[in-house]
Design a protein around this motif. Structure first.
Motif, short mmCIF file in Angstrom:
data_model
loop_
_atom_site.label_atom_id
_atom_site.label_comp_id
_atom_site.label_asym_id
_atom_site.label_seq_id
_atom_site.Cartn_x
_atom_site.Cartn_y
_atom_site.Cartn_z
N THR A 1 47.00 46.02 39.99
CA THR A 1 47.06 45.56 41.36
C THR A 1 45.49 46.02 42.43
O THR A 1 45.24 47.24 41.54
CB THR A 1 48.17 47.22 42.06
N PRO A 2 45.73 45.52 43.38
CA PRO A 2 44.06 46.25 44.38
C PRO A 2 44.22 47.62 44.85
O PRO A 2 45.15 47.67 45.42
CB PRO A 2 43.72 45.47 45.12
N ASP A 3 43.40 47.60 44.54
CA ASP A 3 42.91 49.63 45.23
C ASP A 3 42.19 48.97 46.56
O ASP A 3 42.29 48.26 47.15
CB ASP A 3 42.17 50.20 44.19
N LEU B 1 41.55 31.40 52.13
CA LEU B 1 39.93 32.34 51.66
C LEU B 1 41.20 33.46 51.05
O LEU B 1 40.90 34.99 51.34
CB LEU B 1 39.28 32.43 52.23
N ASP B 2 42.31 33.64 50.55
CA ASP B 2 43.07 34.76 50.15
C ASP B 2 42.25 35.26 49.18
O ASP B 2 41.85 34.86 48.33
CB ASP B 2 44.87 34.01 50.47
N LEU B 3 43.34 36.59 48.96
CA LEU B 3 42.70 37.61 47.88
C LEU B 3 43.13 37.27 47.21
O LEU B 3 44.00 37.03 46.87
CB LEU B 3 42.72 39.06 48.67
N ILE B 4 42.74 36.79 45.66
CA ILE B 4 43.25 36.42 44.54
C ILE B 4 43.41 38.07 43.50
O ILE B 4 43.04 38.48 43.53
CB ILE B 4 42.80 35.24 43.28
N ALA B 5 45.11 38.13 43.30
CA ALA B 5 45.26 39.18 42.20
C ALA B 5 46.58 39.00 41.36
O ALA B 5 47.27 38.31 41.74
CB ALA B 5 46.25 40.34 42.97
N ARG C 1 43.68 36.71 33.18
CA ARG C 1 44.40 38.08 33.48
C ARG C 1 44.60 38.77 31.78
O ARG C 1 43.09 38.47 31.19
CB ARG C 1 46.31 37.34 32.06
N ALA C 2 45.14 39.76 32.05
CA ALA C 2 44.68 41.67 31.31
C ALA C 2 45.00 40.13 30.01
O ALA C 2 45.41 40.02 29.42
CB ALA C 2 45.49 42.10 31.01
N GLY C 3 43.75 40.51 28.54
CA GLY C 3 42.99 39.91 28.21
C GLY C 3 42.77 38.90 27.63
O GLY C 3 43.00 37.86 26.48
#
Length: 383
Positions: A257-259, A378-382, A180-182
């Motif tokens: 958020t994925p670009d 195999l999902d994209l992890i965000a 996570r951020a931090g």
């Protein structure tokens, strides 16, 4: 004596090796690869950073030549009965000790295979060995004889491979709450390795790979830790390890958020792995797997950003690498057989946009469709 496999398992391995040696007309084999010694006898050490070799005769007789520090290690972890010590001393040349030992074993003039292509054989040792044996016997490169036998896993080996897969999943589970951020790479890495240890696993044969920001585009370990930002990317490549058997995984996780580019590269990675699952079957080759990878990447205009390999066989390995010799690259004619453990990875590093995307997991091949050793999708992890 602490062995991970049954007596019958070791006897079967030795018989398979003897059969191969006879096919190659070898009177003896000098094993320098630690994984070869481990597979054949259970011998477990990092003493291969020094000179040592396991001599295997075509009649099944085995003798280990090693240093005194590994005498008890061999007795405790292997079924080797004959152990000879070479003595550390000024200007010591253990290859001379080896030649004398081979003479005592009635191998003068014999045809002897040698494992050259291994981290247990330095260039200096190779030169000394060739010099000592040039007029003593006929030598040949047998670097891949045992590694070829190790490609197909026995039922007892599959148990450890599956456990390694569970430990790899546990490592990802431990990491996700910290990403996570931090969050800091140090804490993430500690949690992942700690989960493997807590589950009774081992050190991996090479370091876990972790990198965020621009370092997410690296696919090798390096020193230094970083704190994750609000908008970031984190590439992880790691392995669960059980009795030295590896099950590797790889993910690039998006923080924020994925670009569009991240989604685009993930889509290519996912499509590729799903397509490879259809190829990862008997009757196909390692080269066929790579060809599938290259075709899909090239069709999507990602030729410049992909690698020249997309995975490899894994198993019981020792540092500095958990990679086996057999890789998914162009022209590899190695046939895919049931009961192989194969790590498939997609690695796309777009240096132009600074975007990384990776996806990978280990499969157990069968007579039909391969089985993933991971319970994770195999999902994209965000996050």
């Amino acid at each position: 004596m602490a062995l991970h496999f049954t007596t019958g398992e070791f006897e079967n391995r030795r018989n398979r090796l003897i059969e191969r040696m006879k096919e190659e007309n070898l009177d003896a084999l000098l094993l320098f690869a630690q994984e070869s010694m481990y597979w054949l006898t259970g011998y477990d050490t990092f003493g291969y950073c020094f000179f040592q070799t396991l001599i295997v005769k075509s009649d099944g007789t085995m003798t280990l030549l090693t240093r005194s520090a590994d005498l008890r290690q061999a007795r405790q972890t292997s079924n080797i009965e004959n152990i000879t010590i070479w003595v550390d001393r000024l200007n010591a040349d253990p290859t001379l000790d080896l030649k004398n030992l081979l003479s005592e074993m009635d191998l003068l003039g014999a045809k002897i295979g040698i494992e050259y292509d291994t981290h247990g054989m330095t260039g200096r040792v190779a030169k000394l060995l060739d010099n000592q044996l040039a007029t003593f016997c006929q030598i040949s490169d047998a670097s891949y004889l045992v590694s070829g036998l190790r490609l197909v896993k026995s039922a007892e080996e599959v148990v450890y491979a599956k456990r390694a897969g569970e430990l790899a999943d546990d490592a990802l589970d431990a990491a996700l709450p910290l990403i996570r951020a931090g969050g800091n790479e140090a804490a993430i890495l500690a949690a992942m390795q700690g989960a493997v240890f807590a589950g009774g696993g081992d050190y991996p044969a090479n370091e876990f790979i972790i990198g965020s920001g621009q370092d997410a585009l690296l696919c090798r370990y390096k020193a230094g830790r970083r704190t994750l930002e609000e908008k970031d990317q984190l590439t992880l490549e790691w392995a669960g390890v059980s009795a030295h058997y590896h099950a590797a995984m790889m993910r690039t996780i998006v923080i924020g958020t994925p670009d569009f580019r991240q989604k685009e590269l993930y889509s290519a990675s996912y499509e590729n792995i799903i397509a490879i699952e259809e190829v990862l079957r008997p009757g196909k080759t390692f080269g066929d797997v790579f060809d599938t990878h290259a075709r899909i990447m090239d069709e999507r205009g990602l030729t410049r950003h992909r690698l020249n390999a997309c995975g490899y066989s894994v198993g019981a390995r020792f540092s500095p690498s958990w990679m086996e010799h057999q890789m998914f690259h162009a022209g590899n004619t190695q046939e895919i057989l049931p009961d192989m453990t194969l790590f498939v990875h997609m690695i796309i590093m777009d240096s132009d946009s600074g975007t990384a995307m990776t996806l990978g997991q280990t499969y157990l091949t069968t007579t039909d469709a391969p089985i993933s050793l991971s319970r994770h999708k195999l999902d994209l992890i965000a996050v």
